[in-house]
Design an enzyme around this catalytic site. Sequence first.
Site, short mmCIF file in Angstrom:
data_model
loop_
_atom_site.label_atom_id
_atom_site.label_comp_id
_atom_site.label_asym_id
_atom_site.label_seq_id
_atom_site.Cartn_x
_atom_site.Cartn_y
_atom_site.Cartn_z
N ASN A 125 0.86 -1.18 0.00
CA ASN A 125 0.00 0.00 0.00
C ASN A 125 0.90 1.23 0.00
O ASN A 125 1.50 1.57 1.02
CB ASN A 125 -0.90 -0.02 1.25
CG ASN A 125 -1.90 1.11 1.27
OD1 ASN A 125 -1.86 2.01 0.41
ND2 ASN A 125 -2.79 1.09 2.23
N ARG A 132 -2.39 -1.94 -3.61
CA ARG A 132 -3.69 -1.33 -3.32
C ARG A 132 -3.81 -0.05 -4.14
O ARG A 132 -2.97 0.84 -4.06
CB ARG A 132 -3.79 -0.99 -1.84
CG ARG A 132 -5.09 -0.32 -1.54
CD ARG A 132 -5.07 0.32 -0.18
NE ARG A 132 -6.37 0.93 0.06
CZ ARG A 132 -6.57 1.93 0.90
NH1 ARG A 132 -5.58 2.42 1.59
NH2 ARG A 132 -7.77 2.43 1.05
N HIS A 137 -13.06 1.52 0.26
CA HIS A 137 -12.93 0.44 1.24
C HIS A 137 -13.40 -0.90 0.67
O HIS A 137 -13.74 -1.82 1.43
CB HIS A 137 -13.78 0.69 2.51
CG HIS A 137 -13.31 1.81 3.38
ND1 HIS A 137 -14.17 2.60 4.09
CD2 HIS A 137 -12.06 2.26 3.66
CE1 HIS A 137 -13.48 3.50 4.77
NE2 HIS A 137 -12.20 3.32 4.51
N ARG A 144 -13.77 13.77 8.32
CA ARG A 144 -14.58 14.09 7.14
C ARG A 144 -16.04 14.28 7.53
O ARG A 144 -16.55 13.57 8.42
CB ARG A 144 -14.50 12.96 6.11
CG ARG A 144 -13.13 12.76 5.51
CD ARG A 144 -13.22 11.75 4.37
NE ARG A 144 -11.90 11.30 3.97
CZ ARG A 144 -11.51 10.03 3.97
NH1 ARG A 144 -12.36 9.06 4.31
NH2 ARG A 144 -10.30 9.71 3.59
N GLU A 172 -7.41 -6.21 4.93
CA GLU A 172 -7.29 -5.84 3.52
C GLU A 172 -6.03 -6.45 2.89
O GLU A 172 -6.03 -6.82 1.73
CB GLU A 172 -7.28 -4.32 3.39
CG GLU A 172 -8.67 -3.73 3.63
CD GLU A 172 -8.64 -2.26 4.03
OE1 GLU A 172 -8.24 -1.98 5.18
OE2 GLU A 172 -9.04 -1.42 3.21
#
Length: 391
Positions: A7, A88, A177, A236, A379
């Site tokens: 990632n 990713r 996601h 956010r 993940e």
Amino acid sequence: MKVLSVNAGSSSLKFKLYEMPEGKDLISGNFERIGIDNSFYTIKINGEKTKKELSIPNHKVAFTILVEELINNNIVNSLEEIKGIGHRIVQGGDYFNKTVIIDEQVVAKIEEFSSLAPLHNPAAITGLRAAQEVIPNAIQTAVFDTAFHQTMKVEQFLYGLPYEWYTKYKARRYGAHGTSHKYVSERINEILGRQDTKTIICHIGNGASISAVENGKCINTSMGLTPNAGLIMGTRCGDIDATIIPYIMDKTGLSIAEVTNIMNKESGLLGISGISSDSRDIEDGIKDGNERCVLAQKMYVRRIIDYIAKYYFEMNGVDAIVFTAGIGENSPLTRAQVIEGLEVMGIKLNGEANNSRSREVKITSEDSKIPCYVIPTDEEIMIAKDTFELI
Ligand code: ADP
């Protein structure tokens, strides 16, 4: 077969090396502050973590150090043992609906979608180019955060805006996601023992999103064109009336870039509480009687309940609701408050089971009409699995 899960951010590189298909984690680590001063990296082998500080001017150097560590720690004897590297990638637009082997055409497409993820996609390209140079014989794959959501129907992913904004500019819901939602929805189907299920996956961490998954396919998700949609998150704002933006610009003289930054980095739990984006601080604030923390938590939980209710109706029922990611896995308080808000659906909490962290557990009582679970997400292993299967 050894497969590396990667990632890459603009100044970071997270990795985990697996023995596949067993999924055994051989080494993991993180390079930080790449290209800036005080760069360092940490690695973890057999639970033991070490940190080293040294100059890491770019991602290529990071990969070179990574390879040296693998050889020095006898994890591989030669580079040839690393057969696959899964990267990713945040935004695959409407083009990628699954993991693919990287070639020049794939890189060009990732580049094309950079305007939808200007911070993430270019960084991922930097990472995959560095990997290609340092470990040239491995098969490299692109695993997209958006791919799992590509099964949404047009009525789910379109906004109520001029249709041409979609056809000309690709303005639509993509979600994010996806790798986590895919992993957790596959795991809950294993637990339920069947594939013909309706599940709601709540990935609630600093970034947060909810997906409605029917028969293993995503039918709707809360994030939108960008990750700043849907739930209230750490920093956010999630869903808002878009007209607030010109209104605030007019009132304050802030630029579009400044407002965008505030909506992404200074809103959510942080913006409402005024103290922190971290749910642990919010929970401490609540204990201390901080009214703004109480309010932030109330709003945070409310939004989750609203999405679960929406997807319950959209799927005409649900077989299981799952909590995952930092808050979903670790906050009994948030889970209990969400479940309390779902009482009308006949959902009943098992307080004792809910009082656990970071482990797979059913948190509703036997007489609950719908079971709720905690399933820790992973993940990295999903990226490694996809890569292994493609090879
Ligand atoms: P992201 O990957 O989106 O950056 P994470 O999934 O790591 O975020 O989630 C981070 C959030 O999880 C933070 O708000 C943090 O407070 C919360 N979290 C982690 N551990 C705990 C805990 N023990 N109790 C409550 N919240 C926790």
